[in-house]
Design an enzyme around this catalytic site. Sequence first.
Site, PDB file in Angstrom:
ATOM      1  N   ARG A  12       0.830  -1.215   0.000  1.00  0.00           N
ATOM      2  CA  ARG A  12       0.000   0.000   0.000  1.00  0.00           C
ATOM      3  C   ARG A  12       0.861   1.260   0.000  1.00  0.00           C
ATOM      4  O   ARG A  12       0.346   2.378   0.131  1.00  0.00           O
ATOM      5  CB  ARG A  12      -0.933  -0.017   1.223  1.00  0.00           C
ATOM      6  CG  ARG A  12      -2.152   0.913   1.092  1.00  0.00           C
ATOM      7  CD  ARG A  12      -3.155   0.690   2.215  1.00  0.00           C
ATOM      8  NE  ARG A  12      -2.605   0.947   3.530  1.00  0.00           N
ATOM      9  CZ  ARG A  12      -2.610   2.128   4.141  1.00  0.00           C
ATOM     10  NH1 ARG A  12      -3.138   3.173   3.551  1.00  0.00           N
ATOM     11  NH2 ARG A  12      -2.099   2.256   5.350  1.00  0.00           N
ATOM     12  N   LYS A  13       2.159   1.107  -0.185  1.00  0.00           N
ATOM     13  CA  LYS A  13       3.066   2.265  -0.217  1.00  0.00           C
ATOM     14  C   LYS A  13       3.034   2.909  -1.603  1.00  0.00           C
ATOM     15  O   LYS A  13       4.041   2.971  -2.312  1.00  0.00           O
ATOM     16  CB  LYS A  13       4.481   1.833   0.147  1.00  0.00           C
ATOM     17  CG  LYS A  13       4.594   1.276   1.558  1.00  0.00           C
ATOM     18  CD  LYS A  13       5.995   0.738   1.828  1.00  0.00           C
ATOM     19  CE  LYS A  13       6.101   0.126   3.209  1.00  0.00           C
ATOM     20  NZ  LYS A  13       7.438  -0.463   3.475  1.00  0.00           N
TER      21      LYS A  13
END
Length: 290
Positions: free
Chosen positions: A136-137
């Site tokens: 999710r970065k």
Amino acid sequence: MSFEHLLPPSWKVQVSAWLAEDTPSFDYGGYVVGEDERVAFLLGKGKQPAVLAGCPFVTEIFRQLDCQVEWHIKEGNTFQPIKHVATVRGKARHLLLGERVALNLLARCSGIATKSKQIKDLAVGYGYKGIIAGTRKTTPGFRLVEKYGMIVGGIDTHRHDLSSMIMLKDNHIWSTGSITAAIKQARSVGGFTLLLDVEVTSEAEADEAIEAGADIVMLDNMEGGQLVTVARKLKDKWAGRRKFLFESSGDITEANLRERAIDEIDILSTSAVHQSVQHIDFSLKIQVPR
């Protein structure tokens, strides 16, 4: 089937926002070229083979500018540079209004798809049968494109947002006092439809997470012998009593992929497929009328 069919109804609004950001006021360069009808070639460049990704976004960028895009290779296919990947037709000013927005997006999305495919192919070559996933970065406001690139590249996107899976990390655990307490509280509101992924840093923490009912146990930054030992020991201990997956995460790259890609690990999640990834070079060249 088309990857475009995955996109939510709201995605075209994002395209409008990108165009508005790039031309918030006067179009001085467009004044110079005018609105004669022109043909432009979209070229895939660079120095190595690349995966084409991001076609629906590029098509919509130019559609909103009353231009038409004809793709010459299928999205998801690998091309050898220099490749004429598409032809764009429209008014000269409109072609240039969409040029940089389209090229930047295509470069980023194709770069993510290319790196995703490279890492997955490498893992498969090592005999790995589990899941390769991103993280999710992602870039705020650009997550949809980056996750789309992962899908086109053939890997799992991991969770899209805070609402799509429950992930409990160190801050959640410290704030509630224990892994067990954090899992209990999350389950009380998350219900049966959401998977629960818990980050751990030791065998004892992993054991506690499994006992408390975690669906996925992330063995964060464990490597080499420790990773193998913990995964094998706990899978043997809980065999037939608990159903769960082991995820390995933290600094996974092509250089150390072989030691992480073991049978005991079900998921390998890495930001190497989207953070600091090499973009693919594209250019748009308006053709001189004959």
